[in-house]
Motif scaffolding. Sequence first.
Motif, mmCIF file in Angstrom:
data_model
loop_
_atom_site.group_PDB
_atom_site.id
_atom_site.type_symbol
_atom_site.label_atom_id
_atom_site.label_comp_id
_atom_site.label_asym_id
_atom_site.label_seq_id
_atom_site.Cartn_x
_atom_site.Cartn_y
_atom_site.Cartn_z
ATOM 1 N N ASP A 98 -12.967 -2.348 2.312
ATOM 2 C CA ASP A 98 -13.027 -3.431 1.337
ATOM 3 C C ASP A 98 -12.637 -2.922 -0.046
ATOM 4 O OD1 ASP A 98 -14.092 -4.546 3.537
ATOM 5 O OD2 ASP A 98 -16.035 -5.048 2.678
ATOM 6 N N ARG A 99 -13.193 -1.776 -0.396
ATOM 7 C CA ARG A 99 -12.954 -1.235 -1.726
ATOM 8 C C ARG A 99 -11.474 -0.930 -1.917
ATOM 9 N NH1 ARG A 99 -17.610 1.980 -2.852
ATOM 10 N NH2 ARG A 99 -16.819 3.300 -1.169
ATOM 11 N N LEU A 100 -10.881 -0.312 -0.906
ATOM 12 C CA LEU A 100 -9.468 0.056 -0.992
ATOM 13 C C LEU A 100 -8.594 -1.191 -1.175
ATOM 14 C CD1 LEU A 100 -8.260 2.897 1.372
ATOM 15 C CD2 LEU A 100 -6.799 1.674 -0.207
ATOM 16 N N ALA A 101 -8.872 -2.206 -0.403
ATOM 17 C CA ALA A 101 -8.074 -3.433 -0.490
ATOM 18 C C ALA A 101 -8.255 -4.103 -1.844
ATOM 19 C CB ALA A 101 -8.461 -4.387 0.637
ATOM 20 N N PHE A 157 0.849 -1.194 0.000
ATOM 21 C CA PHE A 157 0.000 0.000 0.000
ATOM 22 C C PHE A 157 0.885 1.245 0.000
ATOM 23 C CE2 PHE A 157 -2.920 -3.164 1.716
ATOM 24 C CZ PHE A 157 -4.116 -2.825 1.109
ATOM 25 N N THR A 158 0.416 2.305 -0.672
ATOM 26 C CA THR A 158 1.156 3.564 -0.637
ATOM 27 C C THR A 158 0.880 4.269 0.687
ATOM 28 O OG1 THR A 158 -0.622 4.912 -1.537
ATOM 29 C CG2 THR A 158 0.826 3.837 -3.128
ATOM 30 N N LEU A 159 1.688 5.241 1.003
ATOM 31 C CA LEU A 159 1.491 5.978 2.249
ATOM 32 C C LEU A 159 0.142 6.702 2.240
ATOM 33 C CD1 LEU A 159 5.075 7.343 2.995
ATOM 34 C CD2 LEU A 159 3.944 5.301 3.862
ATOM 35 N N ASP A 160 -0.285 7.141 1.090
ATOM 36 C CA ASP A 160 -1.602 7.796 0.992
ATOM 37 C C ASP A 160 -2.730 6.815 1.287
ATOM 38 O OD1 ASP A 160 -1.074 10.417 0.649
ATOM 39 O OD2 ASP A 160 -1.381 10.457 -1.521
ATOM 40 N N GLN A 161 -2.610 5.628 0.724
ATOM 41 C CA GLN A 161 -3.621 4.606 1.003
ATOM 42 C C GLN A 161 -3.629 4.268 2.490
ATOM 43 O OE1 GLN A 161 -2.094 1.726 -1.842
ATOM 44 N NE2 GLN A 161 -3.911 1.939 -3.128
ATOM 45 N N ILE A 162 -2.463 4.212 3.074
ATOM 46 C CA ILE A 162 -2.358 3.893 4.497
ATOM 47 C C ILE A 162 -2.988 4.996 5.335
ATOM 48 C CG2 ILE A 162 -0.754 3.496 6.408
ATOM 49 C CD1 ILE A 162 1.172 2.272 4.336
ATOM 50 N N LEU A 188 -5.440 -4.830 -4.730
ATOM 51 C CA LEU A 188 -5.184 -6.166 -5.279
ATOM 52 C C LEU A 188 -5.218 -6.131 -6.804
ATOM 53 C CD1 LEU A 188 -4.785 -9.186 -5.106
ATOM 54 C CD2 LEU A 188 -7.230 -9.478 -4.734
ATOM 55 N N GLU A 189 -6.183 -5.401 -7.323
ATOM 56 C CA GLU A 189 -6.314 -5.307 -8.777
ATOM 57 C C GLU A 189 -5.051 -4.690 -9.398
ATOM 58 O OE1 GLU A 189 -9.753 -3.538 -11.731
ATOM 59 O OE2 GLU A 189 -10.223 -3.953 -9.627
#
Lengths: 136, 136
Positions: B88-91, B65-70, B95-96
């Motif tokens: 859920d959407r973020l994960a 994950f990027t720092l922004d996603q985190i 994955l995609e």
Amino acid sequence: MTTIDGPVSIGELAKAASTQVVTIRYYERIGLLPSPRRTPGNYRTYDREQVFRLRFIRRCRDLGFTLDQIRDLLRLSARKEQDCTDVDRLAAAHLEEVEKKIADLKRLAAELHRLNNCCEGGGRIADCRIIDALSH
Amino acid sequence: MTTIDGPVSIGELAKAASTQVVTIRYYERIGLLPSPRRTPGNYRTYDREQVFRLRFIRRCRDLGFTLDQIRDLLRLSARKEQDCTDVDRLAAAHLEEVEKKIADLKRLAAELHRLNNCCEGGGRIADCRIIDALSH
DNA sequence: GCTTGACCCTATAGCGGCTATAGGGTGCAG
DNA sequence: CTGCACCCTATAGCCGCTATAGGGTCAAGC
């Protein structure tokens, strides 16, 4: 792939090698492309050889070689009479790296898959298995 | 995974979360970790909660994950009463992305494989099929 | 008290490979 | 002569750290 005949501007070179103008100037600054001749108006002009050189660079970039590796490949490709063991080695080493990266990403994807499967969705954050799994 | 009881120094935090000290300071600077209390000698001191937070961050980083996603995941994980659709959407999106990257690298590896197979080695650069293939 | 050494502090610059922005100059068509 | 596409330089920013310089703090051993 268009054919090039005369001297071209940086914009035409960019088009001919599917690059951006700024990237060409960047390659020049770091010594990957030689400084070209200039017009009286201080515009860069390139000949056929530079078009080939830039295409070579871009092709290598597309294949994931670093600029340093490309520097080596360019140096090697100019020594026409030497044998190509070094070229082979460089390409093989790069392939190995790429395959290692694929393996890493596959392991990662598997873990993300497990992560995604553990939450059915619709629950509260407090019960979310993903958050839970991320927290260890 | 060691247990943490009292307030710890930055070095101890680093060890407890398998991080480097400089990285912790970096996370603080970009607002991923809150500024901790300081000792009279101006040393940072952390409590258990920050250890968990940093472990969470590192685990996410390990998963790519990027720092922004985190940042998003941390924000979401704090809202315990909301539903976890966004998590859920973020994960799933991540994955995609990872799977797309794997596909890209596989195509690349295949091409590098072809490249490596086309040169038997031992020839002159002038005849090297790899250099030739790179030149189009 | 004094030194040694492990640890901590800030500020700044660098990595790769570009990309973006500011603030101009050139060259050609209408 | 005005508008526009193109060109120029110089500088800063992106991500996620890592490295360097130049200090301060603290506990142990003499």
